[in-house]
Design a protein around this motif. Structure first.
Motif, PDB file in Angstrom:
ATOM      1  N   LEU A  99     -51.643  27.533 -13.209  1.00 60.38           N
ATOM      2  CA  LEU A  99     -53.066  27.253 -13.453  1.00 60.38           C
ATOM      3  C   LEU A  99     -53.678  26.489 -12.280  1.00 60.38           C
ATOM      4  O   LEU A  99     -54.758  26.848 -11.780  1.00 60.38           O
ATOM      5  CB  LEU A  99     -53.195  26.437 -14.747  1.00 60.38           C
ATOM      6  N   HIS A 128     -48.658  17.527 -13.230  1.00 59.62           N
ATOM      7  CA  HIS A 128     -49.975  18.061 -13.598  1.00 59.62           C
ATOM      8  C   HIS A 128     -50.899  16.883 -13.923  1.00 59.62           C
ATOM      9  O   HIS A 128     -51.169  16.578 -15.071  1.00 59.62           O
ATOM     10  CB  HIS A 128     -49.811  18.975 -14.821  1.00 59.62           C
ATOM     11  N   SER A 181     -60.571  21.661 -24.087  1.00 62.42           N
ATOM     12  CA  SER A 181     -60.138  21.848 -22.703  1.00 62.42           C
ATOM     13  C   SER A 181     -60.107  23.331 -22.368  1.00 62.42           C
ATOM     14  O   SER A 181     -60.331  24.190 -23.230  1.00 62.42           O
ATOM     15  CB  SER A 181     -58.772  21.178 -22.483  1.00 62.42           C
ATOM     16  N   ALA A 182     -59.803  23.623 -21.103  1.00 65.93           N
ATOM     17  CA  ALA A 182     -59.798  25.012 -20.628  1.00 65.93           C
ATOM     18  C   ALA A 182     -58.873  25.864 -21.491  1.00 65.93           C
ATOM     19  O   ALA A 182     -57.845  25.374 -21.964  1.00 65.93           O
ATOM     20  CB  ALA A 182     -59.323  25.028 -19.172  1.00 65.93           C
ATOM     21  N   ASN A 206     -50.037  18.437 -23.022  1.00 71.27           N
ATOM     22  CA  ASN A 206     -50.154  17.330 -22.066  1.00 71.27           C
ATOM     23  C   ASN A 206     -49.699  16.000 -22.669  1.00 71.27           C
ATOM     24  O   ASN A 206     -49.747  15.852 -23.889  1.00 71.27           O
ATOM     25  CB  ASN A 206     -51.619  17.197 -21.623  1.00 71.27           C
ATOM     26  N   ARG A 258     -56.660  27.778  -9.771  1.00 71.04           N
ATOM     27  CA  ARG A 258     -57.932  27.062  -9.518  1.00 71.04           C
ATOM     28  C   ARG A 258     -58.126  26.869  -8.016  1.00 71.04           C
ATOM     29  O   ARG A 258     -59.206  27.111  -7.478  1.00 71.04           O
ATOM     30  CB  ARG A 258     -57.895  25.698 -10.221  1.00 71.04           C
TER      31      ARG A 258
HETATM   32  C1  LIG Z   1     -56.253  20.528 -19.932  1.00 76.61           C
HETATM   33  C2  LIG Z   1     -55.542  20.717 -18.667  1.00 76.61           C
HETATM   34  O1  LIG Z   1     -54.455  20.201 -18.482  1.00 76.61           O
HETATM   35  C3  LIG Z   1     -56.142  21.540 -17.658  1.00 76.61           C
HETATM   36  O2  LIG Z   1     -57.111  22.267 -17.929  1.00 76.61           O
HETATM   37  O3  LIG Z   1     -55.687  21.492 -16.504  1.00 76.61           O
END
Ligand SMILES: CC(=O)C(=O)O
Ligand SMILES: NC(=O)C1=CN([C@@H]2O[C@H](COP(=O)(O)OP(=O)(O)OC[C@H]3O[C@@H](n4cnc5c(N)ncnc54)[C@H](O)[C@@H]3O)[C@@H](O)[C@H]2O)C=CC1
Length: 223
Positions: free
Chosen positions: A62, A90, A139-140, A35, A66
């Motif tokens: 991702l 993002h 983070s994830a 990021n 979600r």
């Molecule tokens: C850290 C990140 O960019 C996310 O989990 O979406």
């Protein structure tokens, strides 16, 4: 560390790591995860000198995973029934697209209230932060790993799979000279095609805002 400090630090790291990777693997396809994602994809593109098809970013897979999970939980159906569509950078300006998201093929606006859709859109935008707040010091990792695997699998097995990824745009969606999240066809050559869908004026305006936010970052680091 401020966001600007992070941008500049990660710009240095991603540039340096990319150049080192190119020395050993000049024909690689790079899947960027760091990021701020879209700006780091563009950093890797510039630092590598690779053609645009060979540098792609992971975020949309991702973010749409979600969104799918949030929709499935809201209407209490299997996540397998849900398809979700997210465009743009993002970040907080990402553009979840309810009109192109479906439950068993039924467009979301025909299935859920406007209020529920607005809640899911907002939660999708903030999904990364929600996980960081739980983890406190990281983070994830599970869902991002699964998203990377899906992209690499599509490339290695030449699946020609359409997935939302960050790719370098040259006029598509009215965006020129910028890496941004859009649906692409992933296969053995990397990004084999950018898929353009019709947007309403509101959706296009949201995508333009997201592109402007990414461009502000790329201009700061001069990529
Ligand atoms: C850290 C990140 O960019 C996310 O989990 O979406
Ligand atoms: N695109 C997306 O959807 C997601 C992006 N991310 C981003 O991925 C990046 C990594 O996240 P995590 O793996 O959770 O972080 P982490 O802190 O677990 O791992 C970072 C790694 O980078 C290494 N590193 C630090 N400085 C370095 C340098 N100068 N040269 C080479 N390696 C260096 C560290 O040793 C560490 O192994 C972050 O930028 C994070 O925001 C994370 C999750 C999802």
């Amino acid at each position: 560390m401020s966001r600007d400090d992070l941008l500049r630090k990660n710009y240095q790291i991603v540039s340096s790591v990319t150049r080192q990777a190119m020395e050993h693997s000049p024909d690689a396809i790079l899947v960027v995860v760091s990021n701020p994602l879209d700006a780091m994809v563009q950093t890797a593109l510039r630092a590598s000198g690779l053609p645009k098809a060979r540098v792609v970013g992971m975020a949309g897979v991702l973010d749409s995973a979600r969104m799918r999970a949030f929709i499935a939980a809201e209407v209490n159906v299997s996540v397998d029934n849900v398809h979700a569509f997210v465009l743009g950078g993002h970040g907080d300006d990402m553009v979840p697209l309810p009109r192109y998201s479906t439950v068993a093929g039924i467009p979301l606006p025909d299935f859920m209230s406007e209020e529920a859709i607005a809640r899911i859109v907002e939660r999708t935008r903030k999904g990364g932060g929600e996980i960081v707040a739980y983890l406190k010091t990281g983070s994830a990792y599970y869902a991002p790993s699964a998203a990377i695997v899906e992209m690499v699998d599509a490339i290695l097995k030449d699946k020609k799979k359409i997935l939302p990824c960050t790719a370098y745009l040259e006029g598509e969606y009215g965006v020129d000279g910028l890496s941004l999240g859009v649906p692409v066809k992933l296969g053995r050559s990397g990004v084999e095609e950018v898929i353009e869908i019709k947007l309403t004026p509101d959706e296009q305006a949201a995508l333009d805002r997201s592109a402007a936010a990414v461009r502000e970052l790329t201009e700061k680091i001069g990529v």
